[in-house]
Every structure is written in structure tokens, then in C-alpha cells.
Design a protein around this motif. Structure first.
Motif, PDB file in Angstrom:
ATOM      1  N   ASN A   1       0.839  -1.198   0.000  1.00 22.08           N
ATOM      2  CA  ASN A   1       0.000   0.000   0.000  1.00 22.08           C
ATOM      3  C   ASN A   1       0.880   1.256   0.000  1.00 22.08           C
ATOM      4  N   ASN A   2       1.425   1.537  -1.178  1.00 25.92           N
ATOM      5  CA  ASN A   2       2.355   2.649  -1.345  1.00 25.92           C
ATOM      6  C   ASN A   2       2.160   3.198  -2.758  1.00 25.92           C
ATOM      7  N   GLN A   3       1.613   4.405  -2.864  1.00 24.77           N
ATOM      8  CA  GLN A   3       1.300   4.969  -4.175  1.00 24.77           C
ATOM      9  C   GLN A   3       2.547   5.185  -5.018  1.00 24.77           C
ATOM     10  N   GLN A   4       3.635   5.572  -4.374  1.00 24.18           N
ATOM     11  CA  GLN A   4       4.873   5.790  -5.118  1.00 24.18           C
ATOM     12  C   GLN A   4       5.343   4.498  -5.773  1.00 24.18           C
ATOM     13  N   ALA A   5       5.247   3.402  -5.040  1.00 21.29           N
ATOM     14  CA  ALA A   5       5.641   2.107  -5.593  1.00 21.29           C
ATOM     15  C   ALA A   5       4.723   1.713  -6.747  1.00 21.29           C
ATOM     16  N   ALA A   6       3.425   1.896  -6.554  1.00 21.63           N
ATOM     17  CA  ALA A   6       2.468   1.558  -7.613  1.00 21.63           C
ATOM     18  C   ALA A   6       2.717   2.400  -8.860  1.00 21.63           C
ATOM     19  N   ASN A   7       2.978   3.701  -8.659  1.00 20.08           N
ATOM     20  CA  ASN A   7       3.231   4.585  -9.804  1.00 20.08           C
ATOM     21  C   ASN A   7       4.460   4.140 -10.592  1.00 20.08           C
TER      22      ASN A   7
ATOM     23  N   TYR B   1      -7.417  -1.630  -1.105  1.00 17.45           N
ATOM     24  CA  TYR B   1      -6.667  -0.410  -1.414  1.00 17.45           C
ATOM     25  C   TYR B   1      -6.139  -0.389  -2.848  1.00 17.45           C
ATOM     26  N   TYR B   2      -6.184  -1.513  -3.551  1.00 20.91           N
ATOM     27  CA  TYR B   2      -5.712  -1.516  -4.940  1.00 20.91           C
ATOM     28  C   TYR B   2      -6.505  -0.527  -5.793  1.00 20.91           C
ATOM     29  N   LEU B   3      -7.804  -0.389  -5.521  1.00 16.76           N
ATOM     30  CA  LEU B   3      -8.621   0.543  -6.309  1.00 16.76           C
ATOM     31  C   LEU B   3      -8.073   1.965  -6.193  1.00 16.76           C
TER      32      LEU B   3
ATOM     33  N   GLU C   1      -6.837   4.313  -9.276  1.00 18.39           N
ATOM     34  CA  GLU C   1      -7.519   5.581  -9.540  1.00 18.39           C
ATOM     35  C   GLU C   1      -6.604   6.772  -9.306  1.00 18.39           C
ATOM     36  N   ASN C   2      -5.777   6.722  -8.283  1.00 14.40           N
ATOM     37  CA  ASN C   2      -4.860   7.838  -8.020  1.00 14.40           C
ATOM     38  C   ASN C   2      -3.845   8.007  -9.142  1.00 14.40           C
ATOM     39  N   TYR C   3      -3.524   6.918  -9.817  1.00 11.50           N
ATOM     40  CA  TYR C   3      -2.593   7.015 -10.942  1.00 11.50           C
ATOM     41  C   TYR C   3      -3.267   7.645 -12.164  1.00 11.50           C
ATOM     42  N   GLY C   4      -4.572   7.435 -12.276  1.00  6.63           N
ATOM     43  CA  GLY C   4      -5.295   8.004 -13.411  1.00  6.63           C
ATOM     44  C   GLY C   4      -6.141   7.012 -14.186  1.00  6.63           C
ATOM     45  N   PHE C   5      -6.148   5.758 -13.760  1.00  6.04           N
ATOM     46  CA  PHE C   5      -7.022   4.783 -14.400  1.00  6.04           C
ATOM     47  C   PHE C   5      -8.481   5.153 -14.135  1.00  6.04           C
TER      48      PHE C   5
ATOM     49  N   THR D   1     -18.247  -7.405  -7.606  1.00  4.31           N
ATOM     50  CA  THR D   1     -18.052  -6.496  -8.737  1.00  4.31           C
ATOM     51  C   THR D   1     -16.560  -6.298  -8.955  1.00  4.31           C
ATOM     52  N   HIS D   2     -16.127  -6.538 -10.181  1.00  8.63           N
ATOM     53  CA  HIS D   2     -14.757  -6.233 -10.598  1.00  8.63           C
ATOM     54  C   HIS D   2     -14.804  -5.080 -11.589  1.00  8.63           C
ATOM     55  N   TYR D   3     -13.703  -4.359 -11.702  1.00  6.56           N
ATOM     56  CA  TYR D   3     -13.593  -3.276 -12.674  1.00  6.56           C
ATOM     57  C   TYR D   3     -12.509  -3.619 -13.683  1.00  6.56           C
ATOM     58  N   THR D   4     -12.803  -3.364 -14.950  1.00  6.47           N
ATOM     59  CA  THR D   4     -11.743  -3.288 -15.947  1.00  6.47           C
ATOM     60  C   THR D   4     -11.431  -1.810 -16.118  1.00  6.47           C
ATOM     61  N   MET D   5     -10.197  -1.436 -15.796  1.00  4.97           N
ATOM     62  CA  MET D   5      -9.782  -0.038 -15.791  1.00  4.97           C
ATOM     63  C   MET D   5      -8.999   0.276 -17.071  1.00  4.97           C
ATOM     64  N   ARG D   6      -9.075   1.531 -17.493  1.00  8.02           N
ATOM     65  CA  ARG D   6      -8.330   1.953 -18.684  1.00  8.02           C
ATOM     66  C   ARG D   6      -7.574   3.250 -18.388  1.00  8.02           C
ATOM     67  N   TYR D   7      -6.360   3.323 -18.903  1.00  7.40           N
ATOM     68  CA  TYR D   7      -5.514   4.523 -18.752  1.00  7.40           C
ATOM     69  C   TYR D   7      -5.102   4.984 -20.146  1.00  7.40           C
TER      70      TYR D   7
END
Length: 401
Positions: free
Chosen positions: A96-102, A153-155, A159-163, A366-372
Motif C-alpha cells: 500500500n504505497n502509491q509511489q511504488a504503484a506509480n 486499497y488496490y482501487l 484511480e490515483n494514478y489516473g485509471f 463487482t470487478h472493474y476493468t480499468m483503462r488509462y
């Protein structure tokens, strides 16, 4: 943070180690079989490599601990069906680290850009969408075999990245003792099933090639009116059947025919996750006896319906009820199976949503297919809704022409 590409046995081992500390203590998680994951990245086993590529990485923190992973891939047969060439990212796991995910998302994006892609979907599979597809957003409970599970927290990381949500995927649960279905349902189902021009047959390994052909014909006819349709790859289907051979029960896969022509299919498998949850992602010579013992003890009490397809001409004809009528005695015979997961129905396809609800399914996940989109100024559009008569209208036009 340091990122390495997965290229050898050591890095592959690290790739599979990443999820374990993330899900430690989570009883809902079932570690996917490492061998099945590796097959996705094997050009000899995955037909998607015929016109595509895949790559994957592992991310380490300052103390050299693996804290994340991601894969990126594209298949030109599918990528170019969209307004902008679209690749995918998947097998994402991260603390759970946005910097790592980015860092992981940036790496996947940049690689896909270098391959001519202009967007990426995630988390998705490098192959067909009935496995490893979507981000769990609602319904944090044990998932059916092949359905993704992730921390809530994956969502936020996506989303914070922009998906953004490209479409939602709904999974329904059904009590396979079927007490809630009214008698009228079964009367209609029996009436359709016994019409002389309809016939029904379950899968048989002795006629595997015929059923693969029938599957492809139904699939292509049922989905060819979807905006981004591509015919199913028979090699991909063959590979899935072979890889799931130990899991397949012949009487769980049904085909419907009209005067000998295949018009509908239904594919269901036992929920292997109920056994995998007791392993650590590997079936070895040492734990194989445990696997066989668990299977003999009827540990698998759930099933997962992977796919149901009906050609447009026979939709709303009661064929789906007739398939369940043929399946009903099978489930009564195998009474240790008490729950069925009907997955998944995209929110862009109201017909399949209505079908799952009509047989008594209760929406559970419910699952989401996300797009960036790589061009951040480009307008974002959701997956278009398939109209109820879209397939029939196009089919009629084709016949007239």
C-alpha cells in the motif's frame, strides 16, 4: 526503489514471492498455481504471442525486499480493435504505497508506448478474459477459480494514478440446490428442452476436437456483433482445455443444438481455489497426495461458470433455461456442490445480466476493468452498451444482403 525485469529462474521465483506477504492472514486469498501463471508468459503455451509480446518486472524497496510486481503485454489482433491501440497490464501486486504503484504503472506504460500502444487496460490477462481479468471492488469473499482477488486499497492505487473504469463486471451466486427457482421455471425449461428440433450434449474427451469446433462456432456467432469482437483462437481454447484437464468434469460443460447446428454453450468448472487456498501456489510431488485427499473429501463445494453463450437468433428462446434443466440432475447427483458462481457479466451487456438474474443468481461481487489513456487530454469514454436487439438486427441485415 529498484526495478528488475523477470528473465531467469531466480527472478521468476521472486515474481511469485511478491503476493505472499501482501495477503498474509487473509483467508479469502487462494494463491494461483505458479505453473498456470508461467504458462501465460510462455510463447510455446500462450497463443497470444503469435501477434504480441509480454514482459514483467519485480520492484524492490531500499532494503532489497520485493514489494511489487507487474506485467505488460499487447496482442495486435485485439489492440487495434479500439479507437486507440490498447495494450494491457496485469498480475499486479503491490504494497500500500502509491509511489511504488506509480513506478510499476509508469514502467508498463512506457514499455507499451514503445510498442505503439496509446492506452492500457488493467488489471487484465494476456489471453482470454475468463481468467485473471478485473480489479475486485465489491464482494471481498473467496473468489471462484481464475477470478482475481486483491486488497481493497488496490482501487485507490489505480484511480490515483489516473485509471478510470472502462466497464464493471458482475458475478452472481446461485444456490445449486436451486430451491428458490419457481416450478414454472422448470416447466418452461423442460418444455424447451424436449422440443424435437433442439438437442443437448455435454462435453466428452472422446470428441474433444468436435466440441472445440462447436465452442468456436457458438462463441463467434454469439459475440461477433460486439464492437471489439475478434474470433476466438482455437489454439488458445485447446491450451486452456489441456491445462485444466484435471479440473474439467464432462457433465459441467453443455452444448445446445438446433437441428444439429450448435447454438449455445455453457462451461462450468469446480472451484479449485478451495484446494489452492490450502497450498502455496504449487502442486508438487510432496503435496500431491494432499491434493488428491482433499479432492476425495469433497473439499470443492463450489463451482464457477466460466461462460455462457447463445447465438442471437435463439436468445430469449428459453435455451438457457433448457441448459439448466439438463444440468439439474447432474447437480442433484453431485450434491456436495452447493454453490455456483456465475461470472462475469459486463455492465455493457444487459442481456447476460438479465440472464443471470433470471435463473436466480444474486449479485455478489463487482470487478472493474480499468483503462488509462496515455494522452491525458483525450476524452475518456466507457465501453458502449450492447443493445438488446443489436445482434438480431445485424444478423437480419446480413441475411438481406
Amino acid at each position: 526503489m529498484q526495478l528488475i525485469e523477470v528473465t531467469d529462474k531466480k527472478s521468476r521465483k521472486l515474481f511469485h514471492q511478491v503476493p505472499h506477504p501482501i495477503y498474509k492472514g487473509d483467508p479469502n486469498w487462494a494463491c494461483p498455481l505458479e505453473g498456470m501463471v508461467e504458462n501465460v508468459f510462455d510463447p510455446q503455451r500462450n497463443p497470444s504471442f503469435k501477434n504480441g509480446e509480454a514482459i514483467r518486472w519485480v520492484l524492490f524497496d531500499e532494503k532489497n525486499n520485493p514489494i511489487g510486481r507487474i506485467a505488460a503485454f499487447y496482442n495486435l489482433d485485439k489492440a487495434k480493435t479500439f479507437e486507440q491501440p490498447t495494450g494491457g497490464c496485469g498480475f499486479f501486486e503491490c504494497v500500500n504505497n502509491q509511489q511504488a504503484a506509480n513506478r510499476l504503472f509508469d514502467t508498463a506504460r512506457d514499455w507499451l508506448k514503445s510498442k505503439g500502444m496509446e492506452a492500457m487496460d488493467g488489471p487484465v490477462n494476456f489471453g482470454e478474459n475468463y481468467m485473471n481479468w478485473g480489479l475486485l471492488a465489491e464482494g471481498f469473499m473467496p473468489q471462484g477459480f481464475g477470478m482475481p482477488y486483491n486488497p481493497p486499497y488496490y482501487l485507490d492505487l489505480f484511480e490515483n494514478y489516473g485509471f478510470k473504469i472502462y466497464f464493471r463486471q458482475f458475478s452472481y451466486h446461485l444456490d445449486t440446490t436451486l430451491p428458490e427457482l419457481p416450478e414454472r421455471f422448470w416447466k418452461v425449461a423442460e418444455w424447451v428442452a424436449k422440443k424435437p428440433h433442439f438437442s443437448f450434449k455435454h462435453f466428452s474427451w472422446k470428441e474433444k476436437e468436435r466440441f472445440i469446433d462447436d465452442f468456436a462456432r457458438v462463441y463467434d456467432n454469439a459475440w461477433r456483433f460486439h464492437e471489439h469482437f475478434k474470433p476466438i483462437d482455437k489454439d488458445d481454447l485447446e491450451d486452456f482445455i489441456q491445462s485444466a484437464k484435471s479440473l474439467i468434469e464432462e457433465e459441467f460443460i453443455w452444448f445446445a443444438y438446433h437441428e444439429g447446428e450448435p447454438i449455445a454453450l455453457f462451461v462450468m468448472v469446480p472451484d479449485l481455489n478451495q484446494i489452492l487456498a490450502k497450498l502455496k501456489g504449487r502442486i508438487t510431488i510432496w503435496n500431491l497426495p494432499k491434493v488428491l485427499w482433499l479432492k476425495s473429501r469433497k473439499t470443492m463445494t463450489r463451482t464457477r461458470a466460466l461462460i455462457i453463450g447463445i447465438v442471437p437468433k435463439f436468445q430469449r428462446s428459453g435455451i438457457e433455461a433448457a441448459i439448466f434443466w439438463n444440468l439439474r440432475p447432474v447437480m442433484y447427483k453431485k450434491r456436495w456442490y452447493r454453490e455456483m458462481e456465475l461470472s462475469w457479466a459486463g455492465d455493457f451487456n444487459p442481456k447476460i445480466v438479465a440472464l443471470y438474474e433470471s435463473v436466480g443468481g444474486k449479485r455478489a461481487k463487482t470487478h472493474y476493468t480499468m483503462r488509462y489513456l496515455f494522452d491525458r487530454n483525450k476524452p475518456f469514454t466507457r465501453a458502449p452498451i450492447i443493445s438488446a436487439d443489436q445482434g438480431k438486427e445485424k444478423s437480419k441485415t446480413e441475411q438481406e444482403n
